[in-house]
Design a protein around this motif. Structure first.
Motif, PDB file in Angstrom:
ATOM      1  N   ASP A  28      48.377  45.209  35.872  1.00 39.16           N
ATOM      2  CA  ASP A  28      48.960  43.956  36.364  1.00 39.16           C
ATOM      3  C   ASP A  28      47.879  42.916  36.640  1.00 39.16           C
ATOM      4  O   ASP A  28      48.136  41.709  36.545  1.00 39.16           O
ATOM      5  CB  ASP A  28      49.785  44.249  37.629  1.00 39.16           C
ATOM      6  CG  ASP A  28      50.749  43.130  37.988  1.00 39.16           C
ATOM      7  OD1 ASP A  28      51.241  42.446  37.064  1.00 39.16           O
ATOM      8  OD2 ASP A  28      51.011  42.944  39.184  1.00 39.16           O
ATOM      9  N   ASP A  33      49.592  39.617  38.678  1.00 42.40           N
ATOM     10  CA  ASP A  33      48.953  39.291  39.953  1.00 42.40           C
ATOM     11  C   ASP A  33      48.443  40.522  40.693  1.00 42.40           C
ATOM     12  O   ASP A  33      48.279  40.491  41.913  1.00 42.40           O
ATOM     13  CB  ASP A  33      49.939  38.508  40.841  1.00 42.40           C
ATOM     14  CG  ASP A  33      51.219  39.287  41.065  1.00 42.40           C
ATOM     15  OD1 ASP A  33      51.393  40.359  40.433  1.00 42.40           O
ATOM     16  OD2 ASP A  33      52.046  38.846  41.877  1.00 42.40           O
ATOM     17  N   ASP A  35      49.531  43.507  41.593  1.00 43.57           N
ATOM     18  CA  ASP A  35      50.220  44.162  42.714  1.00 43.57           C
ATOM     19  C   ASP A  35      51.224  45.238  42.278  1.00 43.57           C
ATOM     20  O   ASP A  35      51.892  45.825  43.124  1.00 43.57           O
ATOM     21  CB  ASP A  35      50.933  43.133  43.606  1.00 43.57           C
ATOM     22  CG  ASP A  35      52.049  42.387  42.868  1.00 43.57           C
ATOM     23  OD1 ASP A  35      52.253  42.635  41.663  1.00 43.57           O
ATOM     24  OD2 ASP A  35      52.709  41.542  43.515  1.00 43.57           O
ATOM     25  N   HIS A  36      51.346  45.493  40.988  1.00 38.66           N
ATOM     26  CA  HIS A  36      52.443  46.365  40.556  1.00 38.66           C
ATOM     27  C   HIS A  36      52.329  47.778  41.139  1.00 38.66           C
ATOM     28  O   HIS A  36      53.316  48.328  41.645  1.00 38.66           O
ATOM     29  CB  HIS A  36      52.543  46.417  39.033  1.00 38.66           C
ATOM     30  CG  HIS A  36      53.760  47.138  38.543  1.00 38.66           C
ATOM     31  ND1 HIS A  36      55.037  46.732  38.855  1.00 38.66           N
ATOM     32  CD2 HIS A  36      53.907  48.269  37.796  1.00 38.66           C
ATOM     33  CE1 HIS A  36      55.916  47.567  38.309  1.00 38.66           C
ATOM     34  NE2 HIS A  36      55.248  48.510  37.664  1.00 38.66           N
ATOM     35  N   ARG A 176      55.976  37.166  35.086  1.00 41.48           N
ATOM     36  CA  ARG A 176      54.731  36.461  35.373  1.00 41.48           C
ATOM     37  C   ARG A 176      53.779  36.423  34.175  1.00 41.48           C
ATOM     38  O   ARG A 176      53.076  35.430  33.965  1.00 41.48           O
ATOM     39  CB  ARG A 176      54.060  37.229  36.511  1.00 41.48           C
ATOM     40  CG  ARG A 176      53.313  36.434  37.494  1.00 41.48           C
ATOM     41  CD  ARG A 176      52.788  37.381  38.570  1.00 41.48           C
ATOM     42  NE  ARG A 176      53.693  37.534  39.687  1.00 41.48           N
ATOM     43  CZ  ARG A 176      53.856  36.611  40.634  1.00 41.48           C
ATOM     44  NH1 ARG A 176      53.193  35.470  40.596  1.00 41.48           N
ATOM     45  NH2 ARG A 176      54.688  36.828  41.615  1.00 41.48           N
TER      46      ARG A 176
HETATM   47 MG    MG Z   1      52.716  41.752  39.868  1.00 47.19          MG
END
Ligand code: MG
Ligand code: ADP
Length: 210
Positions: A28, A33, A35-36, A176
């Motif tokens: 990710d 971003d 955070d996955h 995203r």
């Molecule tokens: Mg993410």
């Protein structure tokens, strides 16, 4: 397959997500971003606690509680999407104490439909759909030709893994990663990777069942 297998699935999924947390977060980091892995690890840790305290007794109740908990604990796109998938699968299983292969196939199909209704991603858009859709199709096809549970679940996971790998060459059109346009090409989609891990945990839990 009875509720114990489904509880073992979710526990095994939580374990593998914990083990692969940093890897998923790195995927990710490349196109999102970063955070996955953190998101899913938080969510599945909460799911394991919820299952321990509520002790759901049917397969459908296990999956519905999983989905509800993921929706409430996971921020980002993946929480509502995975939450919807598990809730839809749980609803498809109903109150049955024992789930057969055709019933599980319908649950996967409903889960996929829920993800696509919510996220509007199609195959090829470089999302979790690129793992879940071929996995669902491979599972249904395997049981249509009379495969054993072990073989159908193996086909499910192989298709999910191949689908996740195929996202590397795709350009993201949803989520995203789509903000990167052509720069999203060359990286595996984190949600497709986590879908393959979660389905792998089901295969392993079913294999280990008495
Ligand atoms: Mg993410
Ligand atoms: P966020 O993108 O909000 O940070 P996560 O990082 O937890 O959320 O999850 C990202 C993953 O969610 C992506 O790798 C992709 O697989 C999945 N995803 C994002 N948008 C969609 C969508 N519209 N449909 C299906 N899956 C999606």
């Amino acid at each position: 397959m009875r509720a114990e297998v489904f509880r073992a699935w979710i526990t095994a999924a939580a374990t593998v997500i914990g083990e692969q947390r940093d890897h998923l977060t790195q995927l990710d980091a490349a196109i999102g971003d970063a955070d996955h892995g953190i998101n899913l690890d938080r969510g599945f840790t909460a799911v394991v606690s919820a299952i321990e305290s509520a002790a759901p007794v049917t397969p459908g109740a296990v999956l519905t509680l999983t989905g509800t908990t993921l929706i409430s604990k996971v921020g980002g796109a993946s929480g509502p999407l995975y939450g919807t998938a598990f809730r839809r699968a749980g609803r498809a299983l109903g109150d049955a104490a024992d789930v057969d292969l055709p019933g599980l196939a319908v649950a996967f199909e409903d889960a996929l439909a829920g993800v696509q209704q919510l996220g509007a991603a199609r195959e090829g858009d470089k999302t979790m759909v690129d793992a879940l859709a071929p996995a669902t199709a491979a599972f249904s096809k395997a049981i249509a030709v009379g495969a054993s549970a072990a073989d159908a679940l193996a086909a499910l996971v192989e298709a999910a893994q191949a689908g996740a790998a195929a996202t590397i060459s795709m350009q993201a059109l949803k989520g995203r990663a789509s903000y990167l346009g052509p720069r999203s090409v060359g990286h595996e989609d984190p949600g497709a990777a986590s879908t393959a891990l979660i389905l792998g945990a089901l295969r392993d839990a079913a294999r280990a069942a008495p």
